[in-house]
Enzyme design. Structure first.
Site, PDB file in Angstrom:
ATOM      1  N   GLU A 125       2.003   4.329  -5.245  1.00 44.16           N
ATOM      2  CA  GLU A 125       2.937   3.231  -4.946  1.00 44.16           C
ATOM      3  C   GLU A 125       3.157   2.354  -6.160  1.00 44.16           C
ATOM      4  OE1 GLU A 125       1.498   0.413  -1.977  1.00 44.16           O
ATOM      5  OE2 GLU A 125       3.557  -0.250  -1.618  1.00 44.16           O
ATOM      6  N   HIS A 162       5.286   7.443   7.244  1.00 35.63           N
ATOM      7  CA  HIS A 162       5.845   6.099   7.019  1.00 35.63           C
ATOM      8  C   HIS A 162       7.098   6.209   6.172  1.00 35.63           C
ATOM      9  CE1 HIS A 162       4.157   6.177   2.936  1.00 35.63           C
ATOM     10  NE2 HIS A 162       3.002   6.569   3.466  1.00 35.63           N
ATOM     11  N   ASP A 166      -5.143   0.800  -2.154  1.00 35.58           N
ATOM     12  CA  ASP A 166      -3.857   0.116  -1.978  1.00 35.58           C
ATOM     13  C   ASP A 166      -4.161  -1.370  -2.010  1.00 35.58           C
ATOM     14  OD1 ASP A 166      -1.493  -1.038  -1.142  1.00 35.58           O
ATOM     15  OD2 ASP A 166      -1.139   0.383   0.498  1.00 35.58           O
ATOM     16  N   ASP A 190       2.065  -4.854  -5.023  1.00 34.70           N
ATOM     17  CA  ASP A 190       1.645  -3.895  -3.995  1.00 34.70           C
ATOM     18  C   ASP A 190       1.536  -2.530  -4.676  1.00 34.70           C
ATOM     19  OD1 ASP A 190       1.226  -2.428  -1.714  1.00 34.70           O
ATOM     20  OD2 ASP A 190       3.193  -2.838  -0.816  1.00 34.70           O
ATOM     21  N   HIS A 246       9.640  -0.565   0.785  1.00 34.13           N
ATOM     22  CA  HIS A 246      10.097  -1.784   1.460  1.00 34.13           C
ATOM     23  C   HIS A 246      10.431  -2.826   0.414  1.00 34.13           C
ATOM     24  CE1 HIS A 246       6.025  -3.313   0.555  1.00 34.13           C
ATOM     25  NE2 HIS A 246       5.599  -2.126   0.939  1.00 34.13           N
TER      26      HIS A 246
HETATM   27  N1  GLY Z   1       0.089  -2.434   1.322  1.00 30.99           N
HETATM   28  C1  GLY Z   1       1.090  -2.465   2.286  1.00 30.99           C
HETATM   29  C2  GLY Z   1       2.113  -1.478   2.008  1.00 30.99           C
HETATM   30  O1  GLY Z   1       1.944  -0.644   1.137  1.00 30.99           O
HETATM   31  O2  GLY Z   1       3.165  -1.483   2.567  1.00 30.99           O
HETATM   32 MN    MN Z   2       3.858  -1.159   0.169  1.00 41.18          MN
HETATM   33 MN    MN Z   3       0.654  -0.889  -0.509  1.00 36.72          MN
END
Ligand code: GLY
Ligand code: MN
Ligand code: MN
Length: 430
Positions: free
Chosen positions: A400, A342, A252, A263, A346
Site C-alpha cells: 500500500e 477489498h 499496515d 497509510d 480510498h
Molecule cells: N489501514 C487502513 C486501510 O488500509 O485502509
Molecule cells: Mn488504506
Molecule cells: Mn492501510
C-alpha cells in the site's frame, strides 16, 4: 488559524446562511480515564483549534462577527489538572476568531445567532445532545414568529467542506508528505529490526516509537502487525503472536502528523529472505500495485482502478493455481473474493478513510489534481483454503502506497518505503 480554508468555506456558503460546527467530544476509555483527545477533522480543518468543548459559528453576512468561537474559559484550577486552555482571549488572539465567548453561553445566544439566517449548515447525527438542543432552539423560534425568524432549511456543511477537504492545498500536501515520510521511515526501521522469535507487539511498538520520535501525534489508525497467517485477517490488530522463521510479516501502519494521515502497508520476510512461494504471491501483488499506481492521473476513476486490480489479481490467481476457469467469469461471479476481498484504495487526508464523494450524479467521479488516494491491492490465502497448492497456505500480502494526483499524473508520497523484493532483501541483509 486556518484563514484560507475558512475563507473558502464562507465563500461557498449560501447567502444569508450560518454554520455551526462543533468540536469532537472527549471519550471515556474506562471509568474516569479518557482516550487521548483527537479533534474532529471538519472542525480542525476550519479552525485549527485543538481543544474539546468548542463550537464555531460562521456567519459571513454578519457585519462584525463573521467567525465566533465558543470555548472553555481559562480556569487556573482545571488547568492545573488538564493543561493550558486558550480561553476566550486566546480564541481571538491565537486562533483569529472575530469574537469569542465561554462555551456555556452558546445556548443563551443560539436563538439570536440563528435569527434571520435562511439556511443553517449543521451536521445532524454526530452529536445527539447538540442535535436536540439545536432542534429545541428552532422549535422555540418557530413558536415566537414576531421575535424570531427560524432557518428555512438545515443542510450538511459536509457538502461544501468535504469537497474542500478532498482536494489538498500546497500546504496540506506538505503535511501529508511529512506524515508519509515519518511512516516510511518507521517501516524501514521495522524491516531492519525484525528477527525470528520476536513478537508482533515489539514491531508495533517500534513502529509507533518512530512515529512519536518524529513528532507524529499518534498512529492514524490501529496498526496492523500480522505474522504468517495473521496477515490473511484483514483487520488483524491483536498483534501479540511470536514471529516465526520462514513466515512473512504484514505491517499496515500510518502516522497522524498535524492532523494528516499516512497509510502504508509493507509485507516482508521475518528472516530476511522470501521463499519461492512467497515470492510468487508477492510479485503478483506488486505488479498489480505498480500498474495501478501508474494509471493514476486526473480523469481516471477509482472504479477503473478497482477494475484493473481485480483483473490482474484474478489472472494471477489462475496462474498460481488458486482458482481455475475463465478470468472474466471468475470476476463476474466474484469468485476472486476468496483471495482478494477489498477495494484497491480510498481517499486519504485528515481521516485515513477520507471524506469526499466517490460518485457524483450516479457516475464514478474522475480523480483530479490535489486528491490523495491509497493504492493497496493484496492477496490473502487462508490456511484453511480448499483446492489450492499447499505451498501458498497462510500467505497474506498487501502493498500500500499513498499517491498524490498531479496535473501530469501522480507522485508516490510513500516512495521512501521500499517495496521491490530485491530492495527489501538488501535492506534486511544490512
Ligand atoms: N489501514 C487502513 C486501510 O488500509 O485502509
Ligand atoms: Mn488504506
Ligand atoms: Mn492501510
Amino acid at each position: 488559524m486556518r484563514r484560507t480554508q475558512l475563507a473558502e468555506f464562507m465563500r461557498r456558503m449560501e447567502p444569508d446562511s450560518i454554520a455551526i460546527i462543533a468540536s469532537a467530544p472527549e471519550r471515556t476509555r474506562s471509568n474516569d480515564t479518557e482516550y487521548r483527545y483527537r479533534q474532529d477533522s471538519d472542525f480542525y480543518y476550519l479552525t485549527g483549534f485543538h481543544e474539546p468543548e468548542a463550537i464555531a459559528v460562521i456567519a459571513p453576512a454578519h457585519a462584525e462577527h463573521k467567525y465566533t468561537l465558543f470555548v472553555r474559559p481559562r480556569d487556573p484550577e482545571r488547568e492545573t489538572w488538564d493543561g493550558r486552555r486558550a480561553g476566550v482571549e486566546g480564541a481571538v488572539a491565537e486562533f483569529g476568531a472575530d469574537k469569542a465567548f465561554p462555551v456555556a453561553e452558546f445556548h443563551t445566544q443560539a436563538r439570536d445567532l440563528l435569527n434571520g439566517a435562511r439556511n443553517l449548515y449543521y451536521r445532524l447525527g454526530v452529536n445527539a445532545e447538540l442535535d436536540e438542543a439545536i432542534i429545541n432552539h428552532i422549535r422555540a423560534m418557530r413558536a415566537r414568529t414576531r421575535l424570531y425568524r427560524a432557518p428555512d432549511s438545515i443542510t450538511d456543511p459536509g457538502v461544501i467542506l468535504h469537497e474542500l477537504r478532498l482536494v489538498k492545498s500546497a500546504e496540506e500536501i506538505e503535511l501529508m508528505q511529512r506524515s508519509a515520510d515519518i511512516a516510511a521511515e518507521a517501516h524501514v526501521e521495522a524491516m531492519r529490526a525484525v528477527r525470528p522469535g520476536m513478537n508482533e507487539y515489539e514491531i508495533e511498538a517500534l513502529i509507533e516509537y518512530n512515529f512519536r520520535r518524529n513528532g507524529a501525534a499518534a498512529p492514524a489508525y490501529t496498526s496492523i502487525v500480522g505474522g504468517g497467517a495473521n496477515a490473511t485477517v484483514l483487520h488483524y490488530i491483536t498483534n501479540d503472536a511470536p514471529l516465526r522463521d520462514g513466515d512473512l510479516l504484514l505491517v499496515d501502519a500510518g502516522a497522524e502528523y498535524q492532523g494528516y494521515a499516512s497509510d502504508i502497508t509493507r509485507t516482508f520476510p521475518i528472516n530476511g529472505r522470501y521463499t519461492e512461494a512467497q515470492r510468487e504471491v508477492y510479485s503478483a501483488v506488486l505488479e498489480t500495485q505498480l500498474a495501478c499506481v501508474e494509471m493514476v492521473k486526473p480523469g481516471v476513476t477509482m472504479g477503473e482502478l478497482n477494475k484493473r486490480a481485480t483483473e490482474m489479481l484474478t489472472a494471477s490467481m489462475v496462474r498460481l493455481g488458486l482458482l481455475t476457469g475463465e478470468v472474466e467469469k471468475l470476476i463476474e461471479e466474484q469468485t476472486y473474493k476468496r483471495f482478494y476481498m477489498h477495494m484497491v484504495g480510498h481517499y486519504l487526508g485528515m481521516d485515513v478513510h477520507d471524506v469526499g464523494r466517490y460518485q457524483v450524479d450516479g457516475q464514478d467521479r474522475p480523480l483530479e489534481a490535489g486528491i490523495i488516494i491509497t493504492i493497496e491491492p493484496g492477496l490473502y490465502i487462508a490456511e484453511t483454503a480448499e483446492n489450492i497448492p499447499d505451498k501458498y497456505r497462510g500467505i497474506g500480502v498487501r502493498i500500500e502506497d499513498d499517491v498524490l494526483v498531479t496535473p501530469a499524473g501522480q507522485r508516490v508520497l510513500t516512495a521512501k518505503a521500499p517495496k521491490q523484493l530485491e530492495e527489501i532483501e538488501k535492506l534486511m541483509a544490512q
